[in-house]
Enzyme design. Structure first.
Site, PDB file in Angstrom:
ATOM      1  N   GLU A 124      -0.834  -8.749  -2.219  1.00 18.72           N
ATOM      2  CA  GLU A 124      -0.551  -7.766  -1.182  1.00 18.72           C
ATOM      3  C   GLU A 124      -1.754  -7.616  -0.253  1.00 18.72           C
ATOM      4  OE1 GLU A 124       0.518  -3.051  -1.276  1.00 18.72           O
ATOM      5  OE2 GLU A 124       1.558  -4.334  -2.727  1.00 18.72           O
ATOM      6  N   GLU A 128      -2.809   0.887   5.641  1.00 16.76           N
ATOM      7  CA  GLU A 128      -2.195   2.158   5.266  1.00 16.76           C
ATOM      8  C   GLU A 128      -2.889   3.296   6.011  1.00 16.76           C
ATOM      9  OE1 GLU A 128      -0.191   2.305   1.104  1.00 16.76           O
ATOM     10  OE2 GLU A 128      -2.246   1.615   0.808  1.00 16.76           O
TER      11      GLU A 128
END
Length: 278
Positions: A124, A128
């Site tokens: 990943e 964010e």
């Protein structure tokens, strides 16, 4: 096998991904099970303008029981009530290239907006954002510069320093910015408005970890990190409990542009070992 000779198996079976301590959980992890081959991006370039869409576009999957509105302002991801998690992902995968997302994050304490590259082996690469800058003070920042969190997961695990916070974006809940990730077998870099804000070299991967090397899809969405039902550490990370009196909170995405380094037809694992760049 893809035309580039890359081996891998990724995919989602049309079901909503589950968040596990902010980490996405695949429907089928090919390191643990035999999974079906998944679609790769065959074109060298892909572009979509969400401001021109009036309904869910082909090539994208919306999480079960969630709603995303397509308007002249872009794709709207709204956290309006407890439990909302509107997310949308590509139904194709890439192994290397650049992803550009033009977006305005959702405001609101503890509301998390994200642009995530992830694979079924739980590699990943993330951007964010918290609607109140992860609780950092003072808020709003006097200079208008908000912190961006960038993350790396390697097969579901993070090494020390894999997550960083940097003040790299100006008023992201009020203005659109372009957030980009460039990634291949040698490095990954994050950009804000075409300015490099972080780079990681594959050769510097700590011992015991694998540099992300499995084909990934792009997922966009909003979720309630500050939901009081989450564990204490998740709520604290998100910036505190969500103030529902201020809801709804909406993230807007205008466009996505992808430059595909290794066009292919599909990705498949031949065994339960991780896929690699070749």
């Amino acid at each position: 096998m893809g035309s580039s000779g890359i081996i891998g198996l990724l995919g989602v079976l049309g079901l909503a991904a589950q968040f596990t301590n902010a980490q996405l959980e695949p429907d089928c992890n090919p390191l643990k099970a035999v999974c079906e081959p998944k679609k790769a991006l065959f074109e060298e370039n892909y572009y979509i303008d969400f401001t021109k869409q009036s309904s869910p576009p082909s090539g994208w999957t919306i999480a079960n029981n969630e709603v995303i509105n397509f308007t002249p302002n872009g794709a709207e991801f709204t956290y309006g009530k407890k439990g909302d998690a509107p997310n949308m992902w590509t139904d194709f995968y890439m192994l290397g290239g650049r992803y550009d997302v033009e977006m305005k994050i959702a405001p609101g304490q503890g509301v998390i907006s994200s642009a995530v590259l992830w694979s079924d082996v739980q590699d990943e690469i993330d951007f964010e954002f918290s609607g109140n800058q992860f609780g950092q003070k003072p808020f709003p920042p006097q200079d208008g510069m908000w912190s961006v969190e960038t993350n790396i997961f390697a097969r579901g695990k993070m090494w020390d320093g894999a997550a960083t916070y940097q003040k790299d974006t100006f008023k992201p809940a009020e203005q659109f910015h372009k957030y980009s990730v460039e990634w291949d077998e040698k490095h990954m870099s994050w950009y804000v408005d075409d300015k490099v804000v972080r780079s990681v070299q594959a050769k510097d991967t700590p011992s015991g970890f694998v540099f992300p090397q499995s084909p990934m899809k792009l997922q966009l969405g909003v979720w309630g990190g500050g939901d009081p039902d989450n564990n204490h550490w998740t709520v604290e990370w998100a910036g505190g409990e969500i103030d529902m009196k201020g809801a709804p909170y909406t993230m807007l995405v205008k466009s996505v542009n992808i430059t595909n380094k290794y066009p292919a037809d599909q990705y498949r694992y031949t065994d339960k070992w991780e896929s690699r760049f070749h």
